[in-house]
Design a protein around this motif. Structure first.
Motif, PDB file in Angstrom:
ATOM      1  N   VAL A   1     -35.964  80.127 -63.926  1.00 12.97           N
ATOM      2  CA  VAL A   1     -35.410  79.920 -62.583  1.00 12.97           C
ATOM      3  C   VAL A   1     -36.486  80.151 -61.526  1.00 12.97           C
ATOM      4  N   TYR A   2     -37.272  81.213 -61.727  1.00 16.11           N
ATOM      5  CA  TYR A   2     -38.348  81.531 -60.778  1.00 16.11           C
ATOM      6  C   TYR A   2     -39.376  80.397 -60.724  1.00 16.11           C
ATOM      7  N   ALA A   3     -39.809  79.914 -61.900  1.00 14.89           N
ATOM      8  CA  ALA A   3     -40.836  78.864 -61.937  1.00 14.89           C
ATOM      9  C   ALA A   3     -40.330  77.582 -61.289  1.00 14.89           C
ATOM     10  N   CYS A   4     -39.087  77.214 -61.551  1.00 15.73           N
ATOM     11  CA  CYS A   4     -38.531  75.998 -60.952  1.00 15.73           C
ATOM     12  C   CYS A   4     -38.436  76.131 -59.429  1.00 15.73           C
ATOM     13  N   TYR A   5     -37.996  77.290 -58.959  1.00 17.29           N
ATOM     14  CA  TYR A   5     -37.852  77.495 -57.516  1.00 17.29           C
ATOM     15  C   TYR A   5     -39.201  77.458 -56.806  1.00 17.29           C
ATOM     16  N   VAL A   6     -40.173  78.194 -57.337  1.00 10.49           N
ATOM     17  CA  VAL A   6     -41.481  78.267 -56.683  1.00 10.49           C
ATOM     18  C   VAL A   6     -42.190  76.919 -56.731  1.00 10.49           C
TER      19      VAL A   6
END
Length: 202
Positions: A159-164
């Motif tokens: 989720v973090y990688a997709c958001y950033v």
């Protein structure tokens, strides 16, 4: 933009979890998990580098790896719970069928008492038979909990990688690479009156 560097608690947790998994798999001679853990550590480093350097492609690669990592840990859970036709007594997938070694936690789990069985006819050549008793938690469940933790951290990282990466892509699209700073309303500084050229009379 959230920042994930070597001093971030979330990234430090990912690194510690990966290193902890690698250490105990090394102690148990679990070659397949050792290889997977090494690739995972490299992917975590790639994700951190992509965040620090604002490289959305690296973060996307990290996200793709996390999908594979979740699948691998789900397989480990199924293996230790002997789902379907998987059997720990018959399948030595974790050691690439090169040895009879089991998880390090089998003999070193909390409260475990290991007793060697002397002169056992069941022992293959260059091996010995042991009995393990008194464990507060069987090694299978320790491995399952470890893999479940990895899955949870991987979902958070995905989720973090997709958001950033989405934030980085939006910032790249908002910058006009052809027009330079024109999209930001940049104007060259005007010359002051005392710097402007004046006609020269001779």
């Amino acid at each position: 933009v959230p920042c994930c560097d070597t001093h971030s608690p979330s990234c430090a947790l990912l690194q510690v979890a990966a290193l902890e998994r690698q250490i105990f798999d090394f102690l148990g001679y679990q070659w397949a998990p050792i290889l997977a853990n090494f690739l995972h550590i490299m992917a975590v480093i790639l994700g951190i580098f992509g965040t620090i350097q604002y490289r959305s492609k690296y973060l996307m690669m990290y996200a793709v790896w996390l999908v594979l990592w979740v699948g691998w840990n789900a397989f480990i859970i199924c293996f230790y719970l002997e789902v379907g036709r998987l059997s720990q007594d018959r399948d030595f997938i974790m050691t690439f069928n090169t040895s009879l070694h089991r998880s390090w936690w089998m003999e070193n789990g909390p409260g475990c008492l290991v007793t060697p069985v002397l002169n056992s006819k069941l022992a293959p050549e260059d091996h010995h038979v042991i009995t393990v008793s008194g464990c507060l938690l069987d090694y299978q469940y320790i491995e399952v909990l470890s893999s479940a933790t990895q899955i949870f951290l991987a979902l958070f990282g995905f989720v973090y990688a997709c958001y950033v990466s989405k934030v980085f892509l939006e910032e790249e699209d908002s910058f006009d690479f052809i027009g330079g700073f024109d999209s930001y309303g940049y104007q060259a500084p005007q010359k002051t009156s005392h710097l402007q050229l004046q006609p020269l009379y001779t």
